[in-house]
Scaffold this active site. Sequence first.
Site, PDB file in Angstrom:
ATOM      1  N   LEU A  35      53.123  27.107  30.172  1.00  0.00           N
ATOM      2  CA  LEU A  35      52.835  25.848  30.860  1.00  0.00           C
ATOM      3  C   LEU A  35      52.628  26.018  32.364  1.00  0.00           C
ATOM      4  O   LEU A  35      52.769  25.064  33.127  1.00  0.00           O
ATOM      5  CB  LEU A  35      53.927  24.798  30.578  1.00  0.00           C
ATOM      6  CG  LEU A  35      54.128  24.442  29.095  1.00  0.00           C
ATOM      7  CD1 LEU A  35      55.182  23.354  28.939  1.00  0.00           C
ATOM      8  CD2 LEU A  35      52.815  24.012  28.443  1.00  0.00           C
ATOM      9  N   TYR A 149      41.136  38.097  40.481  1.00  0.00           N
ATOM     10  CA  TYR A 149      41.015  37.490  39.150  1.00  0.00           C
ATOM     11  C   TYR A 149      39.976  38.237  38.322  1.00  0.00           C
ATOM     12  O   TYR A 149      40.237  38.654  37.187  1.00  0.00           O
ATOM     13  CB  TYR A 149      40.642  36.008  39.287  1.00  0.00           C
ATOM     14  CG  TYR A 149      40.224  35.340  38.004  1.00  0.00           C
ATOM     15  CD1 TYR A 149      41.090  35.270  36.918  1.00  0.00           C
ATOM     16  CD2 TYR A 149      38.961  34.756  37.881  1.00  0.00           C
ATOM     17  CE1 TYR A 149      40.704  34.646  35.735  1.00  0.00           C
ATOM     18  CE2 TYR A 149      38.576  34.134  36.709  1.00  0.00           C
ATOM     19  CZ  TYR A 149      39.453  34.080  35.637  1.00  0.00           C
ATOM     20  OH  TYR A 149      39.059  33.462  34.467  1.00  0.00           O
TER      21      TYR A 149
END
Length: 317
Positions: A35, A149
């Site tokens: 989450l 990333y």
Amino acid sequence: MGKNVLLTGGAGFIGRWVAKRLLDEGHNVWILDDLSNGRESNLAEFMDHTGLKAFVRGTILDEKLLAELFAEYRFDICYHLGASINVQDSIDDPRTTFNNDTIGTFYILEQCKKYQTKVVFMSTCMVYDRCTDAAGIDETHPTKPASPYAGAKIGAENMVLSYYHAYGLPTVVIRPFNTYGPFQKTGGEGGVVAIFLKNELEGKTLNIYGEGTQTRDLLYVEDCARFVVEAGFSDAVNGEIVNAGLGRDIAVNDLALLIAGDSSKIKHVEHIHPQSEIQKLLCNSSKAKQLLNWEPNVSLEEGISRTKAWIAEGGLA
């Protein structure tokens, strides 16, 4: 017979739609999500579905948890979507992105190797260098890790493919282009379409980073989810890298005008990390068409209309 499926990142934006498709098709789904990006509320409508066997709040960096899940349920397929996904965050804090996206993927691979679980690895179009060809970016196009990333995803991609070549593990690397639609966050971590639509609905200015001439190939999320799921059930893509996109790009300036309808509602602001901007992204999905018989069904205008309706009806901020 339905397959036993582990879906990491299943409480996220794309993960939620992948979960829906898998459940609609009758599979047994276990969702693992910490989450950090996802929300349990994204899964609210599935919580009583007999096919959703468990929602496990946990991280892919917990090797003990992964070992227990795989030993107990012996998954047929692992859709590995769990990742740090924000380019800006990766520049500011590369360690977190590397740990989640590269090391976490290695931990998943080790379990999948043990049980011969097929791996569908969600990569990104952000690994590519800018598009220079009118036919768009295909899978042979040069990569350019312009952010940690992208670098972490390329590292993970290579590990995923190495397990195919070294161990015969069925794996596939998928590179969807910029995905948008209902359940995407409309705040700072959201995608450009969701943010623009939210601001337009609230009568706010649409802010564009930099000059706005950068282009994006925008893929509607249900088309994306169909692509993701189908990659798990096809042997033809094993050991392959496969793109998915709309096959049409649009400049951010034009996207803003399409949504706002009035150039006075648009403002250009200084780019946070201009060094990691990719100036032109246009997808060539011919390999997905050839191997999966996949092509997008939803036009940009239709997708924007559906997304706007969802946000207007109180879609999650």
